[in-house]
Design an enzyme around this catalytic site. Structure first.
Site, PDB file in Angstrom:
ATOM      1  N   PHE A  79      -3.884  31.779 -35.518  1.00  0.00           N
ATOM      2  CA  PHE A  79      -3.170  31.619 -36.803  1.00  0.00           C
ATOM      3  C   PHE A  79      -4.114  31.503 -37.988  1.00  0.00           C
ATOM      4  CE2 PHE A  79      -0.701  29.263 -33.458  1.00  0.00           C
ATOM      5  CZ  PHE A  79       0.062  30.365 -33.114  1.00  0.00           C
ATOM      6  N   LYS A 102     -11.872  26.443 -31.673  1.00  0.00           N
ATOM      7  CA  LYS A 102     -12.601  26.942 -30.497  1.00  0.00           C
ATOM      8  C   LYS A 102     -11.876  28.165 -29.966  1.00  0.00           C
ATOM      9  CE  LYS A 102     -14.698  22.497 -29.381  1.00  0.00           C
ATOM     10  NZ  LYS A 102     -14.702  21.316 -28.520  1.00  0.00           N
ATOM     11  N   GLY A 132     -18.763  20.089 -29.198  1.00  0.00           N
ATOM     12  CA  GLY A 132     -18.977  18.879 -28.402  1.00  0.00           C
ATOM     13  C   GLY A 132     -17.739  18.481 -27.640  1.00  0.00           C
ATOM     14  N   LYS A 187     -15.597  28.227 -22.598  1.00  0.00           N
ATOM     15  CA  LYS A 187     -15.275  27.062 -21.755  1.00  0.00           C
ATOM     16  C   LYS A 187     -13.761  26.892 -21.629  1.00  0.00           C
ATOM     17  CE  LYS A 187     -13.940  24.061 -25.043  1.00  0.00           C
ATOM     18  NZ  LYS A 187     -12.661  23.364 -25.119  1.00  0.00           N
ATOM     19  N   SER A 250      -6.801  18.078 -21.373  1.00  0.00           N
ATOM     20  CA  SER A 250      -7.099  19.467 -21.728  1.00  0.00           C
ATOM     21  C   SER A 250      -5.844  20.345 -21.741  1.00  0.00           C
ATOM     22  CB  SER A 250      -8.108  20.063 -20.741  1.00  0.00           C
ATOM     23  OG  SER A 250      -8.142  21.464 -20.895  1.00  0.00           O
ATOM     24  N   ARG A 251      -5.647  21.004 -22.876  1.00  0.00           N
ATOM     25  CA  ARG A 251      -4.538  21.951 -22.989  1.00  0.00           C
ATOM     26  C   ARG A 251      -4.761  23.153 -22.062  1.00  0.00           C
ATOM     27  NH1 ARG A 251      -4.122  18.913 -27.525  1.00  0.00           N
ATOM     28  NH2 ARG A 251      -6.199  18.406 -26.828  1.00  0.00           N
ATOM     29  N   GLU A 277      -6.064  27.766 -26.162  1.00  0.00           N
ATOM     30  CA  GLU A 277      -6.849  28.865 -26.746  1.00  0.00           C
ATOM     31  C   GLU A 277      -7.326  29.846 -25.678  1.00  0.00           C
ATOM     32  OE1 GLU A 277      -7.439  29.784 -29.694  1.00  0.00           O
ATOM     33  OE2 GLU A 277      -7.654  28.127 -31.093  1.00  0.00           O
TER      34      GLU A 277
HETATM   35  N1  LIG Z   1      -6.922  19.130 -29.505  1.00  0.00           N
HETATM   36  C1  LIG Z   1      -8.215  18.867 -29.283  1.00  0.00           C
HETATM   37  O1  LIG Z   1      -8.577  17.863 -28.672  1.00  0.00           O
HETATM   38  C2  LIG Z   1      -9.249  19.807 -29.775  1.00  0.00           C
HETATM   39  C3  LIG Z   1      -8.897  21.039 -30.313  1.00  0.00           C
HETATM   40  N2  LIG Z   1      -9.860  21.882 -30.764  1.00  0.00           N
HETATM   41  C4  LIG Z   1      -9.505  23.154 -31.358  1.00  0.00           C
HETATM   42  O2  LIG Z   1      -8.744  22.932 -32.531  1.00  0.00           O
HETATM   43  C5  LIG Z   1      -7.931  24.070 -32.804  1.00  0.00           C
HETATM   44  C6  LIG Z   1      -6.530  23.602 -33.125  1.00  0.00           C
HETATM   45  O3  LIG Z   1      -5.954  23.135 -31.927  1.00  0.00           O
HETATM   46  P1  LIG Z   1      -5.060  21.822 -31.780  1.00  0.00           P
HETATM   47  O4  LIG Z   1      -5.142  20.976 -32.979  1.00  0.00           O
HETATM   48  O5  LIG Z   1      -5.409  21.228 -30.466  1.00  0.00           O
HETATM   49  O6  LIG Z   1      -3.622  22.465 -31.735  1.00  0.00           O
HETATM   50  P2  LIG Z   1      -2.315  21.847 -31.105  1.00  0.00           P
HETATM   51  O7  LIG Z   1      -2.063  22.545 -29.830  1.00  0.00           O
HETATM   52  O8  LIG Z   1      -2.366  20.363 -31.115  1.00  0.00           O
HETATM   53  O9  LIG Z   1      -1.214  22.267 -32.171  1.00  0.00           O
HETATM   54  C7  LIG Z   1      -0.844  23.577 -32.367  1.00  0.00           C
HETATM   55  C8  LIG Z   1      -0.920  23.870 -33.835  1.00  0.00           C
HETATM   56  O10 LIG Z   1      -0.689  25.256 -34.014  1.00  0.00           O
HETATM   57  C9  LIG Z   1       0.294  25.429 -35.024  1.00  0.00           C
HETATM   58  N3  LIG Z   1       1.064  26.650 -34.824  1.00  0.00           N
HETATM   59  C10 LIG Z   1       1.828  26.967 -33.750  1.00  0.00           C
HETATM   60  N4  LIG Z   1       2.399  28.183 -33.953  1.00  0.00           N
HETATM   61  C11 LIG Z   1       1.960  28.617 -35.171  1.00  0.00           C
HETATM   62  C12 LIG Z   1       2.182  29.793 -35.948  1.00  0.00           C
HETATM   63  N5  LIG Z   1       2.954  30.781 -35.478  1.00  0.00           N
HETATM   64  N6  LIG Z   1       1.569  29.888 -37.152  1.00  0.00           N
HETATM   65  C13 LIG Z   1       0.772  28.891 -37.617  1.00  0.00           C
HETATM   66  N7  LIG Z   1       0.526  27.750 -36.930  1.00  0.00           N
HETATM   67  C14 LIG Z   1       1.126  27.633 -35.729  1.00  0.00           C
HETATM   68  C15 LIG Z   1       1.176  24.212 -34.869  1.00  0.00           C
HETATM   69  O11 LIG Z   1       1.940  24.046 -36.040  1.00  0.00           O
HETATM   70  P3  LIG Z   1       3.431  23.456 -35.921  1.00  0.00           P
HETATM   71  O12 LIG Z   1       3.273  22.080 -35.412  1.00  0.00           O
HETATM   72  O13 LIG Z   1       3.932  23.569 -37.280  1.00  0.00           O
HETATM   73  O14 LIG Z   1       4.151  24.335 -34.919  1.00  0.00           O
HETATM   74  C16 LIG Z   1       0.116  23.134 -34.663  1.00  0.00           C
HETATM   75  O15 LIG Z   1      -0.436  22.745 -35.886  1.00  0.00           O
HETATM   76  C17 LIG Z   1      -8.041  24.962 -31.558  1.00  0.00           C
HETATM   77  O16 LIG Z   1      -8.929  26.001 -31.790  1.00  0.00           O
HETATM   78  C18 LIG Z   1      -8.610  24.025 -30.494  1.00  0.00           C
HETATM   79  O17 LIG Z   1      -9.366  24.713 -29.510  1.00  0.00           O
HETATM   80  C19 LIG Z   1     -11.194  21.558 -30.700  1.00  0.00           C
HETATM   81  C20 LIG Z   1     -11.589  20.369 -30.169  1.00  0.00           C
HETATM   82  C21 LIG Z   1     -10.655  19.397 -29.681  1.00  0.00           C
HETATM   83  O1  LIG Z   2     -12.254  21.499 -26.912  1.00  0.00           O
HETATM   84  C1  LIG Z   2     -11.655  20.563 -26.459  1.00  0.00           C
HETATM   85  C2  LIG Z   2     -12.335  19.323 -26.044  1.00  0.00           C
HETATM   86  O2  LIG Z   2     -13.695  19.325 -26.393  1.00  0.00           O
HETATM   87  C3  LIG Z   2     -10.175  20.669 -26.292  1.00  0.00           C
HETATM   88  O3  LIG Z   2      -9.870  21.418 -25.172  1.00  0.00           O
HETATM   89  P1  LIG Z   2      -8.338  21.770 -24.853  1.00  0.00           P
HETATM   90  O4  LIG Z   2      -7.860  22.672 -25.948  1.00  0.00           O
HETATM   91  O5  LIG Z   2      -8.321  22.427 -23.519  1.00  0.00           O
HETATM   92  O6  LIG Z   2      -7.566  20.474 -24.846  1.00  0.00           O
END
Ligand SMILES: NC(=O)C1=CN([C@@H]2O[C@H](COP(=O)(O)OP(=O)(O)OC[C@H]3O[C@@H](n4cnc5c(N)ncnc54)[C@H](OP(=O)(O)O)[C@@H]3O)[C@@H](O)[C@H]2O)C=CC1
Ligand SMILES: O=C(CO)COP(=O)(O)O
Length: 324
Positions: A79, A102, A132, A187, A250-251, A277
């Site tokens: 997105f 990521k 990290g 990863k 982990s998602r 992802e």
């Molecule tokens: N979660 C973690 O612990 C970590 C995540 N990351 C990275 O951070 C990034 C964000 O992930 P994360 O915060 O976990 O995401 P989440 O899985 O927690 O949330 C999903 C997000 O995507 C949005 N979304 C879903 N569908 C759409 C769409 N069609 N258009 C725009 N936005 C949309 C959602 O918005 P809505 O709620 O409005 O649907 C929400 O904000 C990823 O690249 C992830 O790899 C990196 C390190 C740690």
């Molecule tokens: O990058 C992450 C932890 O470092 C988050 O991984 P997940 O998206 O699999 O939860």
């Protein structure tokens, strides 16, 4: 802060509690209203209470960006283009950009930082990544965590580390940008495959071998994309692989586990409510590797399962013969 999901919520908590003023863009009006009313993000890390004298949630992207010195991107990679498409090419001039994403931009198969540099005509020296082993859920619980900020500009990386460091977050700068980013993309594929194996009933013995073979696969790919000396045992690389492959939070592992247990991709995605992802990354890396021809048995197996509907059990039978 761009994004309303778990990671954006966790980073906003860290930055704002350290004293930064955080303009926080998210797409959903109801979530912004809820935050302004209750101080909590309703659907992600909803236990975290924000201080609204320092956190400013909004659905107005241009205003949020205009007022910021730093831009932190924390939407899933799929997105990133649509989230930023209202911004002019020059709107990030004089800003410093940190990608906490990521993943790669699907379709284009480019790193998020390369996409941002090209789209907004920014030098890579104005860009960094958050890397990290760190799950948002543990940030909410204030568990001891370590982050690495990668950037060709050590000054930029160091400045952002200062904004992050607190009682439970340690942050370190690193000069590698591409290597960290490719490793973080990969990863997720490995963690997803660990989940598939677990869902099929494979145990810890097998997962340890999968992860060991994965390190070799990742080393080959990252080196082919960006050859330079790097110590892959550093926590920005290996640590991130381990936490994602083994953590209950982990998602990617959760998603893979559902696939291994027989869910279709669609039903696993619907049930998760969060974004894995690795699903998108498999396609990007598979396509990139058509030109490179790196030996990548784990990524190929995941691609066959997720995009060619080959049975996970069959793919894992083939994969296990390739491991040592
Ligand atoms: N979660 C973690 O612990 C970590 C995540 N990351 C990275 O951070 C990034 C964000 O992930 P994360 O915060 O976990 O995401 P989440 O899985 O927690 O949330 C999903 C997000 O995507 C949005 N979304 C879903 N569908 C759409 C769409 N069609 N258009 C725009 N936005 C949309 C959602 O918005 P809505 O709620 O409005 O649907 C929400 O904000 C990823 O690249 C992830 O790899 C990196 C390190 C740690
Ligand atoms: O990058 C992450 C932890 O470092 C988050 O991984 P997940 O998206 O699999 O939860």
């Amino acid at each position: 802060m761009i994004g309303g999901g778990s990671w954006a919520t966790a980073l906003t908590k860290i930055l704002s509690e350290n004293g930064a003023r955080v303009g926080w863009w998210m797409r959903n009006k109801d979530d912004v209203q809820h935050l302004l009313r209750t101080r909590h993000n309703p659907r992600y890390l909803s236990s975290v209470a924000f201080d609204l004298s320092r956190v400013f949630p909004s659905t107005e992207l241009k205003e949020t960006v205009e007022e910021a010195d730093w831009l932190v991107l924390a939407v899933p990679a799929a997105f990133v283009q649509s989230s930023l498409d209202k911004l002019d090419r020059d709107s990030l001039k004089n800003k410093r950009v940190i990608s906490a994403i990521k993943g790669m931009v699907p379709g284009k198969n480019v790193l998020v930082t390369d996409y941002v540099a090209e789209r907004f005509r920014l030098a890579h020296e104005r860009i960094g990544v958050v890397a990290g082993p760190c799950h948002a859920e543990e940030v909410a619980l204030e568990k001891q965590s370590y982050l690495t900020i990668g950037s060709p500009s050590l000054g930029l990386a160091d400045d952002f580390c200062h904004l992050l460091r607190n009682r439970y977050v340690k942050a370190y700068p690193m000069e590698d940008l591409d290597g960290i980013e490719y490793f973080a993309v990969m990863k997720n594929i490995i963690a997803l495959t660990c989940g598939i194996a677990h869902g099929l009933g494979y145990g810890d013995n097998f997962q340890a071998v999968l992860v060991s073979n994965a390190v070799q696969e990742m080393r080959r790919f990252v080196h082919a994309m960006n050859p330079q000396p790097r110590d892959l045992s550093a926590s920005a690389y290996l640590g991130d692989l381990l936490v994602t492959a083994y953590s209950q939070f982990s998602r990617n592992r959760t998603f893979g586990n559902m696939i291994g247990r027989g869910y279709s991709v669609k039903s696993a995605q619907m049930e998760m409510n969060m974004v894995a992802e690795g699903y998108y990354a498999v396609k990007s890396i598979h396509e990139l590797n058509k030109k490179l021809g790196v030996h990548m048995p784990i990524t190929s197996a995941a691609y066959h399962v997720l995009y060619e509907k080959i049975s996970p059990a069959v793919e894992l039978e083939i994969l296990k013969e390739k491991f040592r």
